[in-house]
Design a protein around this motif. Structure first.
Motif, PDB file in Angstrom:
ATOM      1  N   UNK A 236       0.829  -1.210   0.000  1.00 28.59           N
ATOM      2  CA  UNK A 236       0.000   0.000   0.000  1.00 28.59           C
ATOM      3  C   UNK A 236       0.863   1.260   0.000  1.00 28.59           C
ATOM      4  N   UNK A 237       1.970   1.238   0.746  1.00 23.90           N
ATOM      5  CA  UNK A 237       2.811   2.439   0.808  1.00 23.90           C
ATOM      6  C   UNK A 237       3.505   2.733  -0.515  1.00 23.90           C
ATOM      7  N   UNK A 238       3.683   1.712  -1.375  1.00 25.26           N
ATOM      8  CA  UNK A 238       4.251   1.973  -2.706  1.00 25.26           C
ATOM      9  C   UNK A 238       3.370   2.937  -3.485  1.00 25.26           C
ATOM     10  N   UNK A 239       2.071   2.850  -3.240  1.00 25.75           N
ATOM     11  CA  UNK A 239       1.117   3.732  -3.913  1.00 25.75           C
ATOM     12  C   UNK A 239       0.997   5.069  -3.190  1.00 25.75           C
ATOM     13  N   UNK A 260      11.929   8.027   1.634  1.00 25.57           N
ATOM     14  CA  UNK A 260      12.127   6.650   1.172  1.00 25.57           C
ATOM     15  C   UNK A 260      13.396   6.041   1.755  1.00 25.57           C
ATOM     16  N   UNK A 261      14.402   6.876   1.988  1.00 24.83           N
ATOM     17  CA  UNK A 261      15.650   6.360   2.524  1.00 24.83           C
ATOM     18  C   UNK A 261      15.627   6.148   4.028  1.00 24.83           C
ATOM     19  N   UNK A 262      14.680   6.779   4.730  1.00 26.49           N
ATOM     20  CA  UNK A 262      14.646   6.685   6.194  1.00 26.49           C
ATOM     21  C   UNK A 262      14.365   5.260   6.660  1.00 26.49           C
ATOM     22  N   UNK A 355      -1.854  -7.215  -3.286  1.00 24.86           N
ATOM     23  CA  UNK A 355      -3.165  -6.933  -2.695  1.00 24.86           C
ATOM     24  C   UNK A 355      -3.154  -5.579  -1.985  1.00 24.86           C
ATOM     25  N   UNK A 356      -2.032  -5.259  -1.332  1.00 23.82           N
ATOM     26  CA  UNK A 356      -1.907  -3.948  -0.708  1.00 23.82           C
ATOM     27  C   UNK A 356      -1.883  -2.835  -1.737  1.00 23.82           C
ATOM     28  N   UNK A 357      -1.189  -3.070  -2.861  1.00 20.36           N
ATOM     29  CA  UNK A 357      -1.173  -2.089  -3.950  1.00 20.36           C
ATOM     30  C   UNK A 357      -2.593  -1.859  -4.468  1.00 20.36           C
ATOM     31  N   UNK A 358      -3.327  -2.961  -4.662  1.00 21.29           N
ATOM     32  CA  UNK A 358      -4.699  -2.868  -5.149  1.00 21.29           C
ATOM     33  C   UNK A 358      -5.583  -2.124  -4.158  1.00 21.29           C
ATOM     34  N   UNK A 359      -5.433  -2.434  -2.870  1.00 23.11           N
ATOM     35  CA  UNK A 359      -6.245  -1.791  -1.830  1.00 23.11           C
ATOM     36  C   UNK A 359      -6.046  -0.285  -1.834  1.00 23.11           C
ATOM     37  N   UNK A 360      -4.794   0.144  -1.942  1.00 22.53           N
ATOM     38  CA  UNK A 360      -4.503   1.579  -1.908  1.00 22.53           C
ATOM     39  C   UNK A 360      -4.868   2.276  -3.208  1.00 22.53           C
ATOM     40  N   UNK A 373      -3.390   4.991   5.733  1.00 25.50           N
ATOM     41  CA  UNK A 373      -2.258   4.748   6.632  1.00 25.50           C
ATOM     42  C   UNK A 373      -2.750   4.244   7.994  1.00 25.50           C
ATOM     43  N   UNK A 374      -3.793   4.873   8.511  1.00 26.14           N
ATOM     44  CA  UNK A 374      -4.351   4.446   9.802  1.00 26.14           C
ATOM     45  C   UNK A 374      -4.871   3.011   9.705  1.00 26.14           C
ATOM     46  N   UNK A 375      -5.514   2.692   8.583  1.00 25.50           N
ATOM     47  CA  UNK A 375      -6.081   1.358   8.405  1.00 25.50           C
ATOM     48  C   UNK A 375      -5.017   0.273   8.311  1.00 25.50           C
ATOM     49  N   UNK A 376      -3.974   0.493   7.503  1.00 26.16           N
ATOM     50  CA  UNK A 376      -2.959  -0.549   7.347  1.00 26.16           C
ATOM     51  C   UNK A 376      -2.147  -0.709   8.630  1.00 26.16           C
ATOM     52  N   UNK A 377      -1.972   0.395   9.376  1.00 31.94           N
ATOM     53  CA  UNK A 377      -1.302   0.284  10.668  1.00 31.94           C
ATOM     54  C   UNK A 377      -2.117  -0.537  11.650  1.00 31.94           C
ATOM     55  N   UNK A 378      -3.438  -0.332  11.636  1.00 27.47           N
ATOM     56  CA  UNK A 378      -4.323  -1.074  12.544  1.00 27.47           C
ATOM     57  C   UNK A 378      -4.350  -2.558  12.209  1.00 27.47           C
TER      58      UNK A 378
END
Length: 405
Positions: A236-239, A260-262, A355-360, A373-378
Protein backbone atom coordinates in the motif's frame (compact mmCIF):
# COMPACT_ATOMS: atom_id res chain seq x y z
CA UNK A 1 30.78 -11.40 11.23
CA UNK A 2 33.58 -13.48 12.74
CA UNK A 3 31.17 -15.40 14.95
CA UNK A 4 29.39 -16.82 11.89
CA UNK A 5 30.58 -19.80 9.88
CA UNK A 6 32.39 -19.44 6.54
CA UNK A 7 29.35 -20.97 4.85
CA UNK A 8 27.07 -18.24 6.24
CA UNK A 9 29.51 -15.53 5.19
CA UNK A 10 29.57 -16.97 1.67
CA UNK A 11 25.75 -17.04 1.59
CA UNK A 12 25.62 -13.46 2.93
CA UNK A 13 28.09 -12.15 0.32
CA UNK A 14 26.31 -14.02 -2.46
CA UNK A 15 22.94 -12.55 -1.50
CA UNK A 16 23.96 -8.92 -0.99
CA UNK A 17 25.96 -8.80 -4.23
CA UNK A 18 23.06 -10.23 -6.21
CA UNK A 19 20.60 -7.86 -4.49
CA UNK A 20 22.68 -4.88 -5.60
CA UNK A 21 22.95 -6.22 -9.14
CA UNK A 22 19.24 -7.01 -9.29
CA UNK A 23 18.14 -3.55 -8.12
CA UNK A 24 20.52 -1.84 -10.55
CA UNK A 25 19.28 -4.05 -13.39
CA UNK A 26 15.62 -3.38 -12.53
CA UNK A 27 16.22 0.38 -12.72
CA UNK A 28 17.81 0.07 -16.16
CA UNK A 29 15.01 -2.26 -17.35
CA UNK A 30 12.43 0.44 -16.66
CA UNK A 31 14.51 3.27 -18.09
CA UNK A 32 15.36 1.36 -21.27
CA UNK A 33 11.80 0.18 -21.89
CA UNK A 34 10.39 3.69 -21.39
CA UNK A 35 13.06 5.09 -23.70
CA UNK A 36 12.10 2.53 -26.37
CA UNK A 37 8.30 2.74 -26.05
CA UNK A 38 7.37 5.85 -24.04
CA UNK A 39 4.44 3.75 -22.86
CA UNK A 40 3.12 3.37 -19.31
CA UNK A 41 1.22 0.27 -20.49
CA UNK A 42 4.46 -1.43 -21.51
CA UNK A 43 5.86 -0.69 -18.03
CA UNK A 44 2.88 -2.50 -16.53
CA UNK A 45 3.33 -5.44 -18.92
CA UNK A 46 7.00 -5.70 -17.92
CA UNK A 47 6.07 -6.15 -14.24
CA UNK A 48 3.21 -8.54 -15.05
CA UNK A 49 5.69 -10.68 -17.00
CA UNK A 50 7.76 -10.79 -13.80
CA UNK A 51 5.03 -11.41 -11.22
CA UNK A 52 2.48 -13.72 -12.89
CA UNK A 53 4.83 -16.58 -13.94
CA UNK A 54 6.66 -16.13 -10.63
CA UNK A 55 3.55 -16.60 -8.50
CA UNK A 56 2.27 -19.51 -10.60
CA UNK A 57 5.60 -21.37 -10.42
CA UNK A 58 5.93 -20.69 -6.72
CA UNK A 59 2.51 -22.15 -6.07
CA UNK A 60 3.20 -25.44 -7.85
CA UNK A 61 6.97 -25.98 -7.51
CA UNK A 62 7.19 -26.44 -3.75
CA UNK A 63 7.37 -30.30 -3.83
CA UNK A 64 10.48 -30.11 -6.04
CA UNK A 65 12.36 -28.01 -3.48
CA UNK A 66 12.44 -30.88 -0.97
CA UNK A 67 14.35 -33.06 -3.44
CA UNK A 68 17.24 -30.87 -4.61
CA UNK A 69 20.71 -30.03 -3.37
CA UNK A 70 20.11 -26.48 -2.21
CA UNK A 71 23.70 -25.25 -2.50
CA UNK A 72 24.00 -26.49 -6.08
CA UNK A 73 20.67 -25.03 -7.22
CA UNK A 74 21.40 -21.64 -5.61
CA UNK A 75 24.71 -21.17 -7.40
CA UNK A 76 23.28 -22.42 -10.72
CA UNK A 77 20.44 -19.89 -10.45
CA UNK A 78 22.97 -17.08 -10.07
CA UNK A 79 24.88 -18.31 -13.12
CA UNK A 80 21.66 -18.38 -15.17
CA UNK A 81 20.73 -14.88 -14.01
CA UNK A 82 24.22 -13.61 -14.90
CA UNK A 83 23.71 -14.91 -18.44
CA UNK A 84 20.14 -13.57 -18.62
CA UNK A 85 21.34 -10.00 -18.03
CA UNK A 86 23.26 -10.23 -21.29
CA UNK A 87 20.01 -10.77 -23.26
CA UNK A 88 19.07 -7.06 -23.46
CA UNK A 89 22.62 -6.38 -24.68
CA UNK A 90 22.10 -8.98 -27.39
CA UNK A 91 18.79 -7.33 -28.28
CA UNK A 92 20.49 -3.96 -28.54
CA UNK A 93 23.20 -5.57 -30.68
CA UNK A 94 20.56 -6.65 -33.19
CA UNK A 95 19.86 -2.96 -33.68
CA UNK A 96 16.04 -3.15 -33.73
CA UNK A 97 13.55 -1.89 -31.16
CA UNK A 98 11.69 -5.20 -31.28
CA UNK A 99 14.85 -7.17 -30.47
CA UNK A 100 15.57 -4.98 -27.44
CA UNK A 101 12.02 -5.33 -26.11
CA UNK A 102 12.07 -9.11 -26.61
CA UNK A 103 15.37 -9.29 -24.68
CA UNK A 104 13.86 -7.28 -21.82
CA UNK A 105 10.73 -9.41 -21.66
CA UNK A 106 12.68 -12.70 -21.64
CA UNK A 107 14.99 -11.30 -18.93
CA UNK A 108 12.03 -10.32 -16.73
CA UNK A 109 10.40 -13.70 -17.21
CA UNK A 110 13.60 -15.56 -16.24
CA UNK A 111 14.11 -13.35 -13.19
CA UNK A 112 10.50 -13.81 -12.10
CA UNK A 113 10.71 -17.60 -12.40
CA UNK A 114 14.02 -17.93 -10.56
CA UNK A 115 13.65 -15.40 -7.73
CA UNK A 116 11.08 -17.32 -5.60
CA UNK A 117 13.06 -20.56 -5.92
CA UNK A 118 16.26 -18.75 -4.88
CA UNK A 119 14.55 -17.02 -1.93
CA UNK A 120 12.91 -20.23 -0.67
CA UNK A 121 16.09 -22.31 -0.89
CA UNK A 122 18.33 -19.67 0.70
CA UNK A 123 15.81 -19.31 3.55
CA UNK A 124 15.83 -23.09 4.03
CA UNK A 125 19.64 -23.27 3.85
CA UNK A 126 20.18 -20.72 6.62
CA UNK A 127 19.54 -23.15 9.53
CA UNK A 128 22.16 -25.47 8.03
CA UNK A 129 24.92 -22.83 7.99
CA UNK A 130 24.06 -21.26 11.38
CA UNK A 131 23.51 -22.60 14.86
CA UNK A 132 20.03 -22.26 16.36
CA UNK A 133 21.24 -19.52 18.73
CA UNK A 134 22.52 -17.48 15.77
CA UNK A 135 19.38 -17.70 13.63
CA UNK A 136 17.61 -14.52 14.78
CA UNK A 137 20.75 -12.38 14.50
CA UNK A 138 21.69 -14.00 11.18
CA UNK A 139 18.24 -13.29 9.73
CA UNK A 140 18.46 -9.70 10.97
CA UNK A 141 21.92 -9.23 9.47
CA UNK A 142 20.89 -10.70 6.13
CA UNK A 143 17.60 -8.82 5.92
CA UNK A 144 19.13 -5.54 7.06
CA UNK A 145 22.03 -5.60 4.62
CA UNK A 146 19.75 -6.60 1.74
CA UNK A 147 17.60 -3.56 2.48
CA UNK A 148 20.71 -1.43 2.69
CA UNK A 149 21.74 -2.66 -0.77
CA UNK A 150 18.29 -1.83 -2.14
CA UNK A 151 18.78 1.69 -0.72
CA UNK A 152 22.34 2.18 -2.00
CA UNK A 153 21.90 0.63 -5.45
CA UNK A 154 19.66 3.37 -6.96
CA UNK A 155 22.10 6.13 -5.92
CA UNK A 156 25.16 4.26 -7.17
CA UNK A 157 23.36 3.41 -10.41
CA UNK A 158 22.52 7.08 -10.92
CA UNK A 159 26.19 8.00 -10.49
CA UNK A 160 27.24 5.29 -12.94
CA UNK A 161 24.75 6.60 -15.50
CA UNK A 162 26.53 9.96 -15.40
CA UNK A 163 29.69 8.23 -16.65
CA UNK A 164 28.55 5.16 -18.61
CA UNK A 165 26.01 4.37 -21.35
CA UNK A 166 22.82 2.91 -19.93
CA UNK A 167 23.23 -0.56 -21.42
CA UNK A 168 26.64 -1.02 -19.75
CA UNK A 169 24.83 -1.42 -16.42
CA UNK A 170 23.54 -4.77 -17.69
CA UNK A 171 27.14 -5.93 -17.98
CA UNK A 172 27.82 -4.76 -14.41
CA UNK A 173 24.74 -6.64 -13.14
CA UNK A 174 25.88 -9.77 -14.98
CA UNK A 175 29.33 -9.50 -13.36
CA UNK A 176 27.77 -9.05 -9.90
CA UNK A 177 25.62 -12.16 -10.33
CA UNK A 178 28.71 -14.08 -11.45
CA UNK A 179 30.51 -12.89 -8.30
CA UNK A 180 27.50 -14.14 -6.34
CA UNK A 181 27.87 -17.51 -8.09
CA UNK A 182 31.52 -17.65 -7.04
CA UNK A 183 30.66 -16.77 -3.43
CA UNK A 184 27.93 -19.42 -3.23
CA UNK A 185 30.31 -21.96 -4.75
CA UNK A 186 32.36 -21.69 -1.55
CA UNK A 187 29.53 -23.25 0.50
CA UNK A 188 30.31 -26.94 1.00
CA UNK A 189 27.53 -29.37 0.15
CA UNK A 190 25.55 -29.93 3.34
CA UNK A 191 22.14 -30.98 2.06
CA UNK A 192 21.54 -34.27 0.27
CA UNK A 193 19.43 -34.97 -2.77
CA UNK A 194 16.30 -36.99 -2.10
CA UNK A 195 15.66 -39.21 -5.09
CA UNK A 196 12.01 -39.46 -6.07
CA UNK A 197 10.05 -40.94 -8.93
CA UNK A 198 8.53 -37.84 -10.44
CA UNK A 199 5.05 -38.75 -11.63
CA UNK A 200 1.99 -36.57 -11.78
CA UNK A 201 0.46 -38.53 -8.89
CA UNK A 202 3.61 -38.20 -6.78
CA UNK A 203 3.91 -34.44 -7.46
CA UNK A 204 0.23 -33.87 -6.58
CA UNK A 205 0.44 -35.91 -3.38
CA UNK A 206 3.66 -34.13 -2.38
CA UNK A 207 2.13 -30.71 -2.97
CA UNK A 208 -0.96 -31.60 -0.90
CA UNK A 209 1.28 -32.98 1.84
CA UNK A 210 3.31 -29.77 1.90
CA UNK A 211 0.26 -27.54 2.28
CA UNK A 212 -1.25 -29.94 4.83
CA UNK A 213 1.98 -29.76 6.83
CA UNK A 214 1.99 -25.98 6.64
CA UNK A 215 -1.54 -25.67 7.99
CA UNK A 216 -0.91 -28.32 10.66
CA UNK A 217 1.60 -26.04 12.41
CA UNK A 218 -0.50 -23.20 13.91
CA UNK A 219 2.51 -21.12 14.95
CA UNK A 220 3.99 -21.24 11.44
CA UNK A 221 0.67 -20.19 9.92
CA UNK A 222 0.27 -17.46 12.53
CA UNK A 223 3.72 -15.97 11.90
CA UNK A 224 3.22 -16.16 8.13
CA UNK A 225 -0.10 -14.29 8.35
CA UNK A 226 1.46 -11.61 10.56
CA UNK A 227 4.37 -11.23 8.11
CA UNK A 228 1.83 -11.02 5.29
CA UNK A 229 0.04 -8.09 6.99
CA UNK A 230 3.38 -6.25 6.96
CA UNK A 231 3.84 -6.99 3.26
CA UNK A 232 0.26 -5.83 2.60
CA UNK A 233 1.13 -2.51 4.26
CA UNK A 234 4.38 -2.24 2.30
CA UNK A 235 2.45 -2.73 -0.94
CA UNK A 236 0.00 0.00 0.00
CA UNK A 237 2.81 2.44 0.81
CA UNK A 238 4.25 1.97 -2.71
CA UNK A 239 1.12 3.73 -3.91
CA UNK A 240 0.74 6.23 -1.06
CA UNK A 241 4.26 7.54 -0.45
CA UNK A 242 4.61 10.06 -3.30
CA UNK A 243 1.10 11.56 -3.07
CA UNK A 244 1.45 11.76 0.73
CA UNK A 245 4.77 13.61 0.76
CA UNK A 246 4.39 15.73 -2.36
CA UNK A 247 0.61 16.14 -2.30
CA UNK A 248 -0.66 15.94 1.27
CA UNK A 249 2.43 17.50 2.90
CA UNK A 250 3.50 19.59 -0.13
CA UNK A 251 7.08 18.34 0.10
CA UNK A 252 9.82 18.61 -2.50
CA UNK A 253 11.31 15.75 -4.51
CA UNK A 254 14.43 15.64 -2.31
CA UNK A 255 12.21 15.41 0.77
CA UNK A 256 10.50 12.38 -0.71
CA UNK A 257 13.93 10.86 -1.35
CA UNK A 258 14.82 11.22 2.34
CA UNK A 259 11.43 9.75 3.30
CA UNK A 260 12.13 6.65 1.17
CA UNK A 261 15.65 6.36 2.52
CA UNK A 262 14.65 6.69 6.19
CA UNK A 263 13.14 3.18 6.39
CA UNK A 264 16.17 1.17 5.15
CA UNK A 265 18.53 3.30 7.27
CA UNK A 266 16.30 2.63 10.27
CA UNK A 267 16.25 -1.06 9.35
CA UNK A 268 20.03 -1.28 9.61
CA UNK A 269 19.81 0.45 13.01
CA UNK A 270 17.13 -2.04 14.05
CA UNK A 271 19.32 -4.92 12.97
CA UNK A 272 22.09 -3.62 15.26
CA UNK A 273 19.58 -3.09 18.09
CA UNK A 274 18.39 -6.68 17.75
CA UNK A 275 21.85 -8.00 18.58
CA UNK A 276 21.68 -6.21 21.97
CA UNK A 277 18.14 -7.23 22.97
CA UNK A 278 16.87 -10.51 24.44
CA UNK A 279 15.26 -12.74 21.81
CA UNK A 280 11.73 -13.46 23.03
CA UNK A 281 8.13 -13.35 21.82
CA UNK A 282 7.65 -10.12 23.78
CA UNK A 283 10.47 -8.39 21.90
CA UNK A 284 9.19 -9.81 18.63
CA UNK A 285 5.61 -8.59 19.09
CA UNK A 286 6.78 -5.25 20.44
CA UNK A 287 8.61 -4.76 17.14
CA UNK A 288 5.50 -5.70 15.16
CA UNK A 289 3.17 -3.42 17.16
CA UNK A 290 5.65 -0.53 17.13
CA UNK A 291 6.19 -0.90 13.40
CA UNK A 292 2.43 -0.83 12.81
CA UNK A 293 2.15 2.21 15.06
CA UNK A 294 4.61 4.05 12.79
CA UNK A 295 1.98 3.83 10.02
CA UNK A 296 -0.80 5.02 12.34
CA UNK A 297 1.28 8.05 13.36
CA UNK A 298 1.34 9.19 9.72
CA UNK A 299 -2.40 9.86 10.10
CA UNK A 300 -1.51 12.69 12.51
CA UNK A 301 1.62 14.02 10.77
CA UNK A 302 1.48 17.48 9.18
CA UNK A 303 5.16 18.14 8.44
CA UNK A 304 7.71 16.27 6.35
CA UNK A 305 10.37 15.94 9.10
CA UNK A 306 7.88 14.14 11.34
CA UNK A 307 7.05 11.82 8.43
CA UNK A 308 10.79 11.05 8.18
CA UNK A 309 10.84 10.16 11.88
CA UNK A 310 7.85 7.83 11.46
CA UNK A 311 9.59 5.96 8.64
CA UNK A 312 12.81 5.79 10.64
CA UNK A 313 10.86 4.43 13.63
CA UNK A 314 9.23 1.74 11.47
CA UNK A 315 12.62 0.76 10.08
CA UNK A 316 14.10 0.40 13.57
CA UNK A 317 11.24 -1.68 14.99
CA UNK A 318 10.18 -4.06 12.19
CA UNK A 319 13.47 -6.06 12.24
CA UNK A 320 12.68 -7.08 15.82
CA UNK A 321 9.70 -8.97 14.42
CA UNK A 322 10.92 -10.00 10.98
CA UNK A 323 14.22 -11.58 12.03
CA UNK A 324 12.82 -13.40 15.06
CA UNK A 325 9.72 -14.70 13.28
CA UNK A 326 11.90 -16.02 10.43
CA UNK A 327 14.18 -17.75 12.97
CA UNK A 328 11.21 -19.38 14.71
CA UNK A 329 9.86 -20.61 11.37
CA UNK A 330 13.24 -22.09 10.44
CA UNK A 331 13.52 -23.77 13.84
CA UNK A 332 9.99 -25.12 14.17
CA UNK A 333 9.36 -26.35 10.61
CA UNK A 334 10.30 -29.98 9.91
CA UNK A 335 13.83 -29.84 8.50
CA UNK A 336 13.04 -32.31 5.69
CA UNK A 337 10.22 -30.05 4.46
CA UNK A 338 11.65 -26.63 5.31
CA UNK A 339 12.36 -25.67 1.68
CA UNK A 340 8.80 -26.56 0.65
CA UNK A 341 7.20 -24.81 3.64
CA UNK A 342 9.34 -21.73 3.11
CA UNK A 343 8.04 -21.59 -0.48
CA UNK A 344 4.46 -21.63 0.85
CA UNK A 345 5.36 -18.93 3.38
CA UNK A 346 6.91 -16.77 0.66
CA UNK A 347 3.87 -17.28 -1.57
CA UNK A 348 1.57 -15.86 1.13
CA UNK A 349 3.84 -12.87 1.60
CA UNK A 350 4.35 -12.15 -2.10
CA UNK A 351 0.62 -12.29 -2.84
CA UNK A 352 -0.04 -9.85 0.02
CA UNK A 353 2.02 -7.04 -1.52
CA UNK A 354 0.03 -6.68 -4.79
CA UNK A 355 -3.17 -6.93 -2.70
CA UNK A 356 -1.91 -3.95 -0.71
CA UNK A 357 -1.17 -2.09 -3.95
CA UNK A 358 -4.70 -2.87 -5.15
CA UNK A 359 -6.25 -1.79 -1.83
CA UNK A 360 -4.50 1.58 -1.91
CA UNK A 361 -5.36 2.10 -5.60
CA UNK A 362 -9.09 1.27 -5.62
CA UNK A 363 -10.92 4.32 -6.96
CA UNK A 364 -14.25 3.53 -5.29
CA UNK A 365 -12.82 3.66 -1.75
CA UNK A 366 -13.65 6.98 -0.12
CA UNK A 367 -10.69 6.77 2.26
CA UNK A 368 -8.12 9.53 1.95
CA UNK A 369 -4.39 8.85 2.27
CA UNK A 370 -4.31 9.45 6.03
CA UNK A 371 -7.19 7.02 6.60
CA UNK A 372 -5.43 4.34 4.56
CA UNK A 373 -2.26 4.75 6.63
CA UNK A 374 -4.35 4.45 9.80
CA UNK A 375 -6.08 1.36 8.41
CA UNK A 376 -2.96 -0.55 7.35
CA UNK A 377 -1.30 0.28 10.67
CA UNK A 378 -4.32 -1.07 12.54
CA UNK A 379 -4.24 -4.29 10.48
CA UNK A 380 -0.75 -4.86 11.87
CA UNK A 381 -1.31 -3.62 15.43
CA UNK A 382 -4.52 -5.43 16.39
CA UNK A 383 -3.36 -9.04 15.83
CA UNK A 384 0.04 -8.05 17.23
CA UNK A 385 -1.53 -6.90 20.50
CA UNK A 386 -3.64 -10.06 20.69
CA UNK A 387 -0.66 -12.38 20.22
CA UNK A 388 1.50 -10.31 22.58
CA UNK A 389 -1.08 -10.79 25.34
CA UNK A 390 -1.41 -14.46 24.40
CA UNK A 391 2.37 -14.97 24.59
CA UNK A 392 2.40 -13.60 28.14
CA UNK A 393 0.31 -16.56 29.30
CA UNK A 394 2.58 -19.17 30.95
CA UNK A 395 1.42 -22.11 28.85
CA UNK A 396 1.03 -23.99 25.55
CA UNK A 397 2.60 -23.46 22.21
CA UNK A 398 5.10 -20.70 22.97
CA UNK A 399 6.67 -22.68 25.81
CA UNK A 400 8.84 -24.61 23.34
CA UNK A 401 9.96 -21.42 21.69
CA UNK A 402 10.70 -19.71 25.00
CA UNK A 403 12.77 -22.73 26.05
CA UNK A 404 14.85 -22.35 22.89
CA UNK A 405 15.45 -18.68 23.48
Amino acid sequence: MKKYSKSFRSLWIGEIVSEFGGVAGAIINGLLLYELTGSREWMGILWLVYFIPSLVLQGISSPLLNHVIKEKVLKNIQLIRAGAYLLPLAGLGIGTEKGSIIGLVILQCILGLLQPIFASLSFALLPEVCTEDELADANGLLDGTLRLMSFLAPGVTSLLLLQLPMHWIYGISAILFFISFLALSRIPQISTQMVATWTKKFWWSEMKEGYRNFFSYPQLLQLTILSSTVQFAVGATLVLSIPFIQGELRGETWEYGIFKGAFPIGYVMGMLLLTKLPKSPRTMYFGLIGGGFSFVLLYFVHSVPFAWLCELMGGILFPLFNAQSAAIFQREAPRDRLAQLSAVRLLFMRVSMPLGILFASLPFLTLNIRHVYFGIGSIIILPGVYYLIDSLQPRKRWSRINDKY
